[in-house]
Design an enzyme around this catalytic site. Sequence first.
Site, PDB file in Angstrom:
ATOM      1  N   CYS A  75      44.337  35.451  41.413  1.00 32.34           N
ATOM      2  CA  CYS A  75      43.492  34.043  41.481  1.00 32.34           C
ATOM      3  C   CYS A  75      44.381  33.168  42.493  1.00 32.34           C
ATOM      4  O   CYS A  75      45.380  33.271  42.246  1.00 32.34           O
ATOM      5  CB  CYS A  75      43.575  33.659  39.862  1.00 32.34           C
ATOM      6  SG  CYS A  75      42.902  31.929  39.964  1.00 32.34           S
ATOM      7  N   CYS A 189      38.961  32.394  47.112  1.00 32.47           N
ATOM      8  CA  CYS A 189      38.768  32.290  45.585  1.00 32.47           C
ATOM      9  C   CYS A 189      38.430  33.624  45.439  1.00 32.47           C
ATOM     10  O   CYS A 189      37.463  34.211  46.255  1.00 32.47           O
ATOM     11  CB  CYS A 189      37.825  31.506  45.269  1.00 32.47           C
ATOM     12  SG  CYS A 189      37.296  31.493  43.485  1.00 32.47           S
TER      13      CYS A 189
HETATM   14  N1  DGL Z   1      39.188  33.116  40.808  1.00 25.49           N
HETATM   15  C1  DGL Z   1      39.839  31.907  40.906  1.00 25.49           C
HETATM   16  C2  DGL Z   1      40.599  32.029  42.288  1.00 25.49           C
HETATM   17  O1  DGL Z   1      40.863  32.625  42.758  1.00 25.49           O
HETATM   18  C3  DGL Z   1      39.298  30.855  40.067  1.00 25.49           C
HETATM   19  C4  DGL Z   1      38.054  30.525  39.642  1.00 25.49           C
HETATM   20  C5  DGL Z   1      38.079  29.169  38.660  1.00 25.49           C
HETATM   21  O2  DGL Z   1      38.407  29.697  37.586  1.00 25.49           O
HETATM   22  O3  DGL Z   1      37.625  28.271  38.998  1.00 25.49           O
HETATM   23  O4  DGL Z   1      40.804  30.815  42.509  1.00 25.49           O
END
Ligand code: DGL
Length: 265
Positions: A75, A189
């Site tokens: 993440c 993301c």
């Molecule tokens: N998948 C996450 C990232 O790489 C965040 C998504 C979220 O929860 O807003 O930033």
Amino acid sequence: MTDNRPILFFDSGMGGLSVLAPTAALLPHAPLVYVADSAGFPYGTRSEGEIAARVPALLGRLAERYDPRLIVIACNTASTIALQHVRAALDVPIVGTVPAIKPAAEISRSRVIGVLGTEATVRQPYVDDLAARFAGDCIVLRHGSAELVEIAEASLEGVAPVPERMRAVLAGLFDQPGGERIDVIVNACTHFPLVEAELAAAAPHPVRFVDGGPGIARRVAYLTEGQQWPAAPVPGKAVFTARSARTDALVPALARYGLAGIESL
Ligand code: DGL
């Protein structure tokens, strides 16, 4: 003796599957635990303070429960905000996911790069630092989209992205001054590579997309080199911090990623 300790992947939701998949391809015998903080999802609209407090505490509990040999924070939002806090708190090797600005700068010809992340990620000083270090001669345009996180999550539940919405998200980059010259977009993301084909189709001109997944897979393989693995592939498991009808709808998608067992923290 066989070492059955898993590699643990952590994200707010399903985005980390875009990091798990290339790692699983490189290390097919690695036991995998995939954790989605469904109780805290989404992270991208939360404050720095909330994420910096929540993620290390949760990973501490998870490390105790699953005894991982390595943790991948799959993440960008959690990594750009909480990576040092997690490393300071845990005695397990931690690999973070940070915006792939360096590989983007290596391939951009126009020297205009788009960074598409969550609102929380694109405002981080960590991103300023990556841009200054690796893309000093580029214009780095940023856009944060909570909607695209939702679209990606829904796509795993079987809801196809609507092209008009994808165009609207991308307009956040292409409509900025200089945006018409973007030739590479960083999927900053981990949710966004899950809908990369639909993003590419909605772009006003052909662009290349890069993300951290393949580099992280190579890093994990390097850090675990020489370690023992089970003799045959073992089914992975998925862990939710809260179960709901929504998380249950994701079970078939998780199975496609080899995650057969479902647990709650
Ligand atoms: N998948 C996450 C990232 O790489 C965040 C998504 C979220 O929860 O807003 O930033």
